[in-house]
Write a protein that holds these residues in place. Structure first.
Motif, short mmCIF file in Angstrom:
data_model
loop_
_atom_site.label_atom_id
_atom_site.label_comp_id
_atom_site.label_asym_id
_atom_site.label_seq_id
_atom_site.Cartn_x
_atom_site.Cartn_y
_atom_site.Cartn_z
N GLN A 1 27.56 32.42 40.77
CA GLN A 1 27.94 33.51 41.20
C GLN A 1 28.09 34.41 41.83
N PRO A 2 29.04 35.09 42.19
CA PRO A 2 29.95 36.53 43.49
C PRO A 2 28.97 37.06 43.78
N SER A 3 27.55 37.06 43.15
CA SER A 3 26.61 38.01 44.30
C SER A 3 26.10 37.40 44.81
N GLY A 4 24.63 38.45 45.36
CA GLY A 4 23.74 37.95 47.35
C GLY A 4 24.61 38.18 47.63
N GLU A 5 24.27 38.44 49.34
CA GLU A 5 25.10 38.40 50.10
C GLU A 5 25.25 37.36 51.13
N GLY A 6 26.99 37.31 51.80
CA GLY A 6 27.12 36.20 51.98
C GLY A 6 28.24 35.20 51.73
N LEU B 1 30.58 37.90 35.40
CA LEU B 1 30.14 38.92 34.09
C LEU B 1 28.42 38.73 34.00
N HIS B 2 28.29 37.11 34.42
CA HIS B 2 26.47 36.52 35.09
C HIS B 2 25.75 37.64 35.13
N SER B 3 26.81 38.43 36.47
CA SER B 3 26.38 39.32 37.71
C SER B 3 25.60 40.45 37.07
N ILE B 4 26.34 40.70 36.93
CA ILE B 4 25.62 42.46 36.51
C ILE B 4 25.07 42.78 35.18
N THR B 5 24.28 41.11 34.67
CA THR B 5 23.03 41.62 33.63
C THR B 5 21.81 42.29 35.63
N VAL B 6 21.71 41.87 36.52
CA VAL B 6 21.25 42.81 37.58
C VAL B 6 22.19 43.89 37.92
N ARG B 7 21.71 44.81 38.45
CA ARG B 7 22.61 45.57 38.75
C ARG B 7 22.99 45.76 39.73
N GLN B 8 24.34 45.40 40.16
CA GLN B 8 25.07 45.24 41.37
C GLN B 8 26.02 46.63 42.47
N LEU C 1 30.74 43.81 44.33
CA LEU C 1 30.88 43.04 43.39
C LEU C 1 32.62 42.46 43.24
N LYS C 2 32.94 43.71 43.51
CA LYS C 2 34.63 42.81 43.68
C LYS C 2 35.09 42.61 44.45
N GLN C 3 34.47 42.94 45.45
CA GLN C 3 35.11 41.89 47.04
C GLN C 3 34.67 41.52 46.86
N GLN C 4 33.28 40.58 46.81
CA GLN C 4 32.82 39.47 46.86
C GLN C 4 33.33 38.48 45.49
N THR C 5 33.82 39.35 44.30
CA THR C 5 34.58 37.97 43.97
C THR C 5 35.92 37.63 44.62
N LEU C 6 36.77 38.18 45.58
CA LEU C 6 37.42 37.95 45.97
C LEU C 6 37.08 36.62 46.40
N SER C 7 36.29 36.83 47.50
CA SER C 7 35.75 35.95 48.68
C SER C 7 35.22 34.56 47.84
N ALA C 8 34.27 35.07 47.40
CA ALA C 8 34.13 33.41 46.23
C ALA C 8 35.04 32.90 46.08
N PHE C 9 36.33 33.36 45.39
CA PHE C 9 37.07 32.56 44.87
C PHE C 9 37.88 32.33 46.24
N ALA C 10 38.26 33.05 46.96
CA ALA C 10 39.15 32.56 47.89
C ALA C 10 38.38 31.31 48.47
N LEU C 11 36.93 31.46 48.70
CA LEU C 11 35.84 30.50 49.63
C LEU C 11 35.87 28.74 47.91
N LEU C 12 36.09 28.70 47.65
CA LEU C 12 36.24 27.59 46.45
C LEU C 12 37.28 27.15 46.56
N LEU C 13 38.71 27.93 47.13
CA LEU C 13 40.02 27.10 47.52
C LEU C 13 39.51 27.08 48.92
#
Ligand code: TRP
Length: 335
Positions: free
Chosen positions: A15-20, A50-57, A62-74
């Motif tokens: 999940q991309p949510s959560g600080e940092g 999609l799993h992250s939005i089961t909790v209010r974001q 969320l958008k920023q962290q999705t990009l960051s999380a994806f870049a971080l995988l790479l």
């Protein structure tokens, strides 16, 4: 890309949510192993937005962290040429199969999920239907790609069991549509604990910033956090029951240096905890440095990262649509 016939397919989501974004725990326990597995397996890794939005974001975050999380995988070395790497919501088959799977999930079994019980007591003001059917979406994530193996932590094991149950139920009704996934414990997977309460797992959502190290923390921040790590009132660096703090630091050190607990004990014989903490902090900082640098490089070229996201979604969609179409036919949806 691997043909998928010879190698086993391994799949996991984060999940991309959560600080940092990711912690050192996510890195050692999951993401680092994901990149090591790419030679041996046909891998699919995705950002489970999609799993992250089961909790209010917060939408912007969320958008920023999705990009960051994806870049971080790479940045962690996952190669998009060899693997499927994508964002869950970019592949509409997930939501579609998720709905279909929810029609094969029973109220009773979903009610028994410990994560649902935990999260609905934590977010008592927002016990939404998505939180309840979360396991059906997760089953869809896994089954769409006919995954053989799913590396998951203890907290997600029940969801994997559930996935197998739903898949079996579906197969019994309609024939062999889904492959049954197995849990996968990577050989080097280690559970990293909080630096402040070493009997608890290191968690993104821990309110105490000293309890967790993020993959993107700067060197001086990492060193500081390790210096203030909780240990015990003894002085000996040895792995032993009751020494949760030292055990955790030894696990971190071992998983990065590749040394055994005995070797570490020898290396620090006669030295104090202070020296040991500095060394662990330094080796973590050194290990994460190239990841941090690659991440910074990628984030300067957002267009490039978005391009890879788009390609990843196309490649994943190709695989996912084949399973989804088969399911739709079996169920009797008019194609
Ligand atoms: N539920 C997982 C978590 O919170 C993330 C996830 C979503 C996942 N879909 C998945 C993990 C499929 C493995 C396979 O950690």
């Amino acid at each position: 890309m691997a043909d998928g016939l010879s190698k086993k397919r391994i799949l996991s989501g984060i999940q991309p949510s959560g600080e940092g974004i990711f912690t050192l725990g996510n890195y050692i326990g999951a993401v680092r192993n994901w990149s090591r597995m790419q030679e041996e397996f046909d891998c699919a890794y995705f950002i489970a937005d999609l799993h992250s939005i089961t909790v209010r974001q917060d939408p912007k975050m969320l958008k920023q962290q999705t990009l960051s999380a994806f870049a971080l995988l790479l940045a962690c070395g996952i190669d998009p040429e060899k693997n499927l790497v994508f964002v869950q919501s970019h592949v509409h088959e997930h939501a579609e199969l998720g709905w279909i799977m929810s029609c094969y999930s029973q109220f009773g079994e979903l009610s028994r999920m410990t994560q649902f019980k935990d999260k609905s007591s934590k977010h008592a003001d927002n016990v939404n239907a998505g939180l309840f059917t979360y396991p059906a979406l997760m089953a869809a994530d896994i089954l769409l790609y006919q995954a053989d193996l799913v590396p998951v932590g203890a907290d997600q094991k029940q969801h994997l069991e559930f996935t197998r149950d739903v898949a079996t139920r579906f197969n019994n009704l309609y024939g062999e549509v889904f492959k049954l996934p197995e849990p996968y414990i990577p050989p080097m997977g280690a559970k990293i604990m909080s630096l402040q309460e070493p009997d608890k797992k290191m968690s993104k959502s821990d309110p105490n910033p000293k309890s967790k190290v993020f993959i993107l923390d700067e060197e001086n921040v990492i060193l500081k956090k390790f210096k203030s790590a909780v240990t015990d009132s003894e002085t000996e660096v040895v792995y032993r029951e009751g020494k949760d703090g030292i055990n955790n630091l030894m696990t971190i050190y071992a998983s990065i240096t590749g040394g055994t607990y005995d070797e570490i004990a020898q290396e620090f014989a006669g030295k104090g905890y202070g020296d040991f903490k500095v060394c662990v902090g330094q080796c973590v900082a050194d290990e994460l440095k190239p990841v941090r640098e690659e991440y910074a490089r990628l984030m300067q070229d957002k267009k490039y990262v978005e391009e890879l996201m788009k390609k990843g979604a196309e490649n994943a969609g190709y695989v996912a649509s084949r399973t989804l179409n088969k399911v739709k036919k079996k169920v009797g949806l008019y194609l």
